[in-house]
Scaffold this active site. Structure first.
Site, PDB file in Angstrom:
ATOM      1  N   LEU A 272      -3.418   2.603  -4.997  1.00  0.00           N
ATOM      2  CA  LEU A 272      -3.810   3.443  -3.876  1.00  0.00           C
ATOM      3  C   LEU A 272      -4.776   4.506  -4.383  1.00  0.00           C
ATOM      4  O   LEU A 272      -4.875   4.749  -5.592  1.00  0.00           O
ATOM      5  CB  LEU A 272      -2.583   4.114  -3.254  1.00  0.00           C
ATOM      6  CG  LEU A 272      -1.553   3.173  -2.622  1.00  0.00           C
ATOM      7  CD1 LEU A 272      -0.289   3.953  -2.285  1.00  0.00           C
ATOM      8  CD2 LEU A 272      -2.125   2.505  -1.377  1.00  0.00           C
ATOM      9  N   ALA A 273      -5.468   5.168  -3.463  1.00  0.00           N
ATOM     10  CA  ALA A 273      -6.402   6.207  -3.895  1.00  0.00           C
ATOM     11  C   ALA A 273      -5.688   7.247  -4.748  1.00  0.00           C
ATOM     12  O   ALA A 273      -6.255   7.740  -5.727  1.00  0.00           O
ATOM     13  CB  ALA A 273      -7.051   6.862  -2.672  1.00  0.00           C
ATOM     14  N   GLU A 274      -4.436   7.574  -4.394  1.00  0.00           N
ATOM     15  CA  GLU A 274      -3.713   8.576  -5.163  1.00  0.00           C
ATOM     16  C   GLU A 274      -2.215   8.286  -5.172  1.00  0.00           C
ATOM     17  O   GLU A 274      -1.651   7.823  -4.172  1.00  0.00           O
ATOM     18  CB  GLU A 274      -3.915   9.969  -4.562  1.00  0.00           C
ATOM     19  CG  GLU A 274      -4.473  10.988  -5.524  1.00  0.00           C
ATOM     20  CD  GLU A 274      -5.989  10.947  -5.576  1.00  0.00           C
ATOM     21  OE1 GLU A 274      -6.539  11.340  -6.621  1.00  0.00           O
ATOM     22  OE2 GLU A 274      -6.599  10.546  -4.590  1.00  0.00           O
ATOM     23  N   THR A 275      -1.605   8.570  -6.313  1.00  0.00           N
ATOM     24  CA  THR A 275      -0.150   8.633  -6.439  1.00  0.00           C
ATOM     25  C   THR A 275       0.198  10.038  -6.903  1.00  0.00           C
ATOM     26  O   THR A 275      -0.366  10.530  -7.889  1.00  0.00           O
ATOM     27  CB  THR A 275       0.379   7.600  -7.443  1.00  0.00           C
ATOM     28  OG1 THR A 275       0.103   6.272  -6.961  1.00  0.00           O
ATOM     29  CG2 THR A 275       1.877   7.753  -7.641  1.00  0.00           C
TER      30      THR A 275
END
Length: 261
Positions: A44-47
């Protein structure tokens, strides 16, 4: 070791819209390489990873390839998990980022409002290189701490941009924010970050620490409505408050489970 994981769609009240972020609440910090591997596996774009620190929470954010200094949508997602899944008592969560300082998220019904530091903006003299990787050159270029802000004339121009993500990696910044006046909102934007492993981010909270002071100065008002024109789209309200900016939106849970490490 089992680690809880949640996936939340941020800056939307509709599942499959907004920006999905993974959130992993931890008892203590994992080695950096493990957190980076988890973020890469999530893709994902961010964790976001959060660890309780007294009455506050330390927070860190990873793209699939790097740790970043600040991430709005994953902070919003983290607050959503703490409020709605982990029974945080109260209506304000204070986060600590060792890269960006104190951050907070306030809950007002279904609305979550981030309180972030305002970006520092400097207008850059135009260079032909600013057109690299984009199908149309911007009319104005602003340099923030980590990103370029490219300003265009209309929402239609933003929608029509066809980025060459490999070419965009030549710019010496985290990402490129493109923006213009909106047709039904004060402004619209898109965010391209191939240099940090995210070709086009669906909704970028941190970009609005740059967008908000810029458009506040142009439009002569501090309360602004915004839409990010990714395929998933996202809606935000922004309020410039001196050297801080409040970025507000909704969020919805997509999944919860656990991972084996």
């Amino acid at each position: 070791m089992k680690i809880p994981i949640y996936q939340v769609d941020a800056f939307t009240n509709e599942r499959f819209k907004g920006n999905p972020a993974a959130v992993c609440p931890l008892d203590s910090w994992l080695p950096d390489v493990v957190m980076q591997n988890i973020a890469a596996e999530n893709n994902l774009a961010e964790t976001a990873f959060v660890v309780a620190a007294g009455n506050e929470y330390e927070i860190r954010w990873f793209t699939p390839t790097v740790e970043v200094d600040l991430c709005g949508h994953a902070t919003l997602a983290s607050a959503y998990v703490l409020f709605n899944e982990l029974n945080f008592a109260g209506d304000q969560i204070n986060f600590i980022s060792h890269r960006s300082g104190p951050l907070s998220v306030t809950k007002n019904g279904s609305i979550l409002a981030l309180n972030f530091p305002v970006d520092s903006l400097t207008e850059a003299p135009f260079k032909p290189a600013f057109a690299i990787g984009l199908s149309q050159a911007p009319r104005t270029v602003i340099k923030g701490k980590t990103d370029y802000l490219f300003v265009y004339n209309s929402e239609a121009e933003i929608l029509a941009l066809q980025p060459d993500f490999e070419a965009l990696k030549a710019h010496p910044v985290r990402g490129i924010i493109v923006t213009a006046p909106g047709e039904t909102t004060d402004f619209v934007s898109r965010f391209f970050g191939p240099a940090c492993g995210v070709n086009e981010d669906p909704v970028t909270g941190s970009a609005h620490t740059t967008l908000t002071p810029y458009w506040a100065s142009i439009l002569g008002k501090t309360e602004l409505t915004a839409r990010q024109l990714s395929q998933r789209t996202g809606d935000l309200t922004c309020n410039l408050m001196g050297d801080r900016v409040e970025i507000a939106g909704e969020a919805v849970l997509y999944l919860k489970g656990e991972i084996e490490v």
